[in-house]
Design an enzyme around this catalytic site. Structure first.
Site, PDB file in Angstrom:
ATOM      1  N   ILE B 239      12.398  -2.634   1.417  1.00  0.00           N
ATOM      2  CA  ILE B 239      11.538  -2.936   0.318  1.00  0.00           C
ATOM      3  C   ILE B 239      10.083  -2.235   0.497  1.00  0.00           C
ATOM      4  CG2 ILE B 239      10.238  -4.788   1.785  1.00  0.00           C
ATOM      5  CD1 ILE B 239      10.417  -6.345  -0.754  1.00  0.00           C
ATOM      6  N   LYS B 276       6.848  -4.354  -4.019  1.00  0.00           N
ATOM      7  CA  LYS B 276       5.902  -3.759  -3.217  1.00  0.00           C
ATOM      8  C   LYS B 276       5.744  -2.305  -3.531  1.00  0.00           C
ATOM      9  CE  LYS B 276       6.249  -7.499  -0.703  1.00  0.00           C
ATOM     10  NZ  LYS B 276       5.170  -8.449  -0.724  1.00  0.00           N
TER      11      LYS B 276
END
Lengths: 487, 485
Positions: B239, B276
């Site tokens: 991520i 993110k």
């Protein structure tokens, strides 16, 4: 690498290896047929017409008009982009306050303002699909069961059971009394569960009904509430079609029933599942809602909603749209009108060729009665007829057995997911099929018609269909996954 | 109405368990922030939020792109004609262009060193939904995943809560910069075997949360050998892939697979999200990417519970198919993260506070071990409360990440503007200086005893297990304040 299929199976979970997803069923014939030959008025006028998809496409003009007049509803327009950052970064599982207010407001208006909804009880989920799974996780343990009146939406088998391990037990409803849910049927189902040592945690109803298109009357609703209250089990009311009620009798929501003076009920047992997929026609936006009168359930459900929150971009748009009372009022009114018209056109067209439907006042479909066309009153005969309809009439409709209907011969036919012209083509085909090209008046009792129909049945048998396993007409796979999943 | 309010028996075991992970003392930090949130002008003495790993540094670039690309939206005059088709599309395969765009972006975030197959892209309700989905696909209730610690607290909820799957930690230590060692893996695996727990896989986060480090090629190959030998799955949460802001280069598991290494590809799965790398957590764009056809198949069916809104799919598709934009975005984002990281770590270094040497992520792994009364979790939490109430910074204590060594804290540096960062550093400086007459690095005793004499909260904690809070929880504000049901 030398790994066998059984090695593969061992690598995955039991859930991954079972068919709780519900897609391994012969009902995909209809989807496949549509996929490989989809109707198009100009490019493919002889293709299969999709009538197995309960979509509401009738009012997009109104929505598009509103969108053009309200650029601030979007975070991508010049007028709205100033809010892009705050919206994109907001991940609070309570959701945007405006969103909750808007949905609560809309739900109230859909019920004619007869009840109000508390925004703080609005919990998000990944579409109604996610909402059903979520409420199931909250209320039942693996092995527990929910009672569900038949016929019911096939997707329930997946949504309520697959990853939760919860069971569904049918409460049989019959055409002899227009498929009403009787106390006797409820008690019978409940006792059967008790005898099998299955713990019943609740009753799930869909009101307005899919696939029947009918609404529950006040008496039935009250008797359901008494029943669950007496047994101290939950009542989950899927009201996803609430705003598709297009004629009398008016819709009565469970939210109205529990307010009534003489209605004794533990509010901790009452939960509503909702979505904008049918009422507004936005299945792609995945706006699922769980509304519970049980504070604990709201709390826990909110935490669980993390697994399927609504995109804040969409929350923002929906909030603006549904807080516009003028728009909401006129949308609900106009949508009902158009559904009524469409329903009339279709049922009238069917009646002209002697085909009856269950009398209905809601939903995006009719429950068509083809029992007299069956060779015999069996699921196999129903499937045979169904294949003929797909192959020869070139309409994808949904056979009643996929809805767990105990009486063979009923079919759900969607009428709101196409334009007027396509509807006409569909009716023409049905007419042509019934009359075999002869322009003859076909009074309902004409046996000859029945024989003609029997002749043109495709004799292709598929004995693989033993159990009325579901397909999911509401599955988010309007196109056969077997065609698309090329992994 | 005469009905008792106790309805515990009405709910499921899952509902009444603590698997959601929110009943933990760590909410002190959130509560403190909620009650008294910092605002540069309106509340300059408020608590600064440094516990939220968000990436808002490049919204100017995104907003600029949005203005220049009205067709990316179904609500602009230019795009509204597509509204109906998009609003109605509910195919769980997702819009083809969405899958293409995400596959492309994932490739670019890895410097074009690998390509991703759009047909293996499966949607989910954010990374939260992705982690749960993969757990449902790979493990039965009671089975376990190994997970190197310290790790993202919400794994406890995402992988365990509704699935019934367990997490078995693989402890990593500062002595070797928290590297994951074969020995630690083997020990954890054996421990599980002895307890009769079936290990189904290993889950790693690379780049790491909370460490901010990336795994080197050797470690990655070791992990692949390990799982291949044990025939268990490897779930790689990537991520933070595009948050790598300085050398060494990020090495994705996808690259390892393309190398000459013996591995059953059916064991390899990647979890991804745009929360993110792009800073879009509200959009809930979670991705499961599996090299296992069955898992893709099954995962796709399960994705029905958490599909990405087609309105968002459409926007993301346009944005991420714009290669010029993604190229410059990824580069600029890394630059700004590097700058921010530099400012913060140098600011800390001025008062002799060290961080683990890191090159990725939206946070630093701050070493405050020397400030602890004693090397215990209680002491760490006491220090933490001090930081919240007196320094007025909400940081995340290492114990919430299951770190086996007390004294580490995760501090986010990207989720605020420069001025706020300055204020945060000022407060840290003031706090440290206040408590010492001299600030030589070696004057440990004086400094430490000064800190000790301060008002530590002496409230004892019933911490049997390090129950998590979720710094990444989608509740930036305490739910205890909001859930007025």
């Amino acid at each position: 690498m030398g790994f066998s299929l059984s090695d593969q199976h061992q690598l995955l979970s039991k859930i991954a290896n079972n068919d709780g997803h519900g897609e391994n069923s012969s009902y995909f014939d209809g989807w496949k047929a549509y996929d490989s030959n989809p109707f198009h008025p100009i490019q493919n006028p002889n293709g299969v017409i999709q009538m197995g998809l309960a979509e509401n496409q009738l009012c997009f003009d109104l929505i598009q008009e509103w969108i053009k007049r309200n650029p601030k509803a979007s975070i991508c327009t010049a007028e709205g982009v100033g809010e892009f950052k705050d919206i994109a970064i907001f991940q609070d599982y309570h959701g945007l306050p405006d969103f909750r207010n808007a949905v609560a407001n809309f739900m109230g208006r859909v019920r004619g303002g007869r009840v109000t909804f508390d925004p703080d009880r609005i919990v998000m989920s990944g579409g109604a699909t996610g909402a059903h799974e979520l409420i199931s996780f909250c209320l039942a343990d693996p092995g527990d069961a929910f009672l569900v009146p038949t016929p019911y939406y096939p997707g329930f088998d997946r949504d309520l059971r697959w990853r939760t391990g919860v069971q569904l037990l049918p409460v049989i409803c019959e055409s002899s009394n227009d498929f009403k849910i009787t106390k006797a049927a409820l008690e019978a189902a409940y006792e059967k569960a008790q005898e099998a040592n299955i713990k019943v945690k609740g009753l799930l109803i869909t009101n307005p009904s899919n696939p029947l298109g009918t609404t529950l009357d006040r008496e039935t609703l009250k008797s359901l509430v008494s029943f669950i209250n007496e047994k101290s089990i939950h009542l989950i009311c899927d009201e996803i079609y609430a705003a598709t009620v297009f004629s009398q009798p008016k819709f009565i929501s469970i939210s109205e029933i529990i307010l009534e003076e003489d209605m004794e009920c533990n509010p901790n047992l009452i939960h509503i599942v909702y979505s904008l997929s049918k009422d507004m026609g936005f299945p792609g936006f995945r706006v699922g809602i769980v509304y519970s009168y049980n504070d604990e359930v709201v709390k826990i459900a909110r935490k669980m909603s993390s697994f399927g929150l609504v995109s804040t971009q969409t929350q923002h748009l929906i909030a603006s749209m549904l807080l516009d009372d003028d728009f909401v009022e006129s949308f609900i009114g106009e949508s009902a009108k158009r559904l009524e018209t469409r329903h009339k056109v279709f049922t009238w067209g069917l009646s002209q060729v002697g085909i009856g439907c269950l009398k209905s006042n809601a939903g995006l479909f009719v429950w068509m009665d083809l029992r007299r066309l069956l060779k015999e009153s069996t699921v196999e005969a129903e499937m045979e007829l169904w294949r003929a309809i797909i192959k020869d009439v070139k309409l994808n409709v949904s056979p009643g057995s996929s809805f767990h209907c105990l009486e063979p011969g009923w079919f759900r036919v969607c009428f709101a997911n196409m334009d007027d012209e396509t509807m006409e083509v569909a009716l023409r085909r049905i007419r042509a099929f019934v009359f075999q090209g002869k322009e003859v008046e076909a009074p309902v009792k004409n046996k000859r018609w029945r024989n003609n129909l029997r002749l043109s049945f495709s004799l292709k048998f598929d004995e693989g269909v033993m159990t009325p396993r579901m397909m999911s007409p509401h599955s988010p796979i309007p196109h056969s996954p077997l065609v698309r999943a090329r992994t | 109405m005469g009905f008792t309010s106790s309805n515990q028996h009405l709910l499921s075991k899952i509902a009444t368990s603590l698997g959601h992970g929110e009943d933990s003392p760590y909410f002190d930090g959130w509560k403190a922030y909620d009650k008294d949130p910092f605002n540069l002008t309106q509340n300059p003495n408020g608590v600064i939020q440094m516990g939220l790993a968000e990436n808002p540094l490049c919204f100017d670039l995104i907003q600029e792109w949005i203005k220049k690309n009205p067709k990316a939206s179904i609500c602009t005059a230019e795009g509204v004609d597509e509204f109906k088709d998009i609003a109605i599309f509910q195919d769980y395969h997702g819009l083809p262009e969405f899958r293409n765009a995400v596959a492309k972006f994932m490739g670019r975030a890895r410097g074009g060193r690998v390509t991703f197959d759009p047909d293996r892209i499966v949607m989910s309700g954010g990374a939260t939904g992705a982690n749960e989905l993969i757990a449902f696909c790979l493990a039965d209730p009671g089975d376990a995943f190994l997970v190197p610690s310290p790790y993202y607290p919400a794994f406890d909820r995402d992988l365990r809560w509704r699935t019934g799957v367990q997490l078995v930690p693989v402890p990593c230590h500062s002595s070797n910069d928290f590297k994951i060692t074969k020995a630690a893996l083997e020990t954890a695996y054996e421990k599980a075997q002895e307890s009769n727990i079936k290990v189904k896989g290993l889950i790693i986060t690379n780049p790491s949360n909370p460490l901010g480090t990336i795994l080197d090629r050797e470690t990655l190959r070791t992990l692949v050998s390990f799982i291949n030998e044990k025939n268990i799955h490897l779930i790689c949460d990537e991520i933070y892939a595009a948050t790598v802001f300085t050398e060494p280069n990020f090495v994705s598991i996808a690259e390892i697979l393309s190398e000459d290494i013996a591995c059953n590809r059916d064991l390899i799965h990647i979890v991804y999200s745009l929360s993110k790398d792009m800073g879009l957590p509200g959009f809930r764009v979670g991705i499961v990417y599996s090299y296992n056809d069955e898992v893709v198949n099954c995962g796709r069916k399960m994705s029905s519970y958490g599909l990405v809104s087609t309105q968002t799919q459409h926007l993301i598709a346009s944005m991420l198919l714009d290669e010029e934009f993604t190229e410059s975005f990824i580069t600029e984002s890394a630059k700004r993260l590097a700058t921010r990281h530099g400012v913060f770590t140098r600011g800390l270094a001025k008062v002799n506070i060290d961080c683990l040497n890191s090159n990725a992520g939206l946070f630093c792994w701050m070493d405050l071990r020397r400030l602890l009364k004693e090397s215990t979790v209680e002491a760490e939490l006491a220090l933490w409360r001090l930081i919240i109430h007196e320094v007025k910074l909400n940081v995340s204590p290492g114990s919430s990440f299951h770190c086996s060594e007390p004294g580490w804290f995760r501090v986010c540096f990207a989720n605020m503007d420069e001025e706020t960062m300055e204020v945060a550093l000022q407060r840290i400086h003031t706090f440290v200086h206040q408590k010492e007459t001299v600030v030589p690095a070696k004057n440990k005793k004086l400094w430490r005893s000064n800190l000790r004499s301060l008002s530590f909260s002496s409230r004892r904690l019933g911490l049997d297990e390090v129950v998590l809070m979720s710094p990444h929880s989608p509740i930036p504000h305490s739910p205890l304040l909001r859930a007025k049901t």
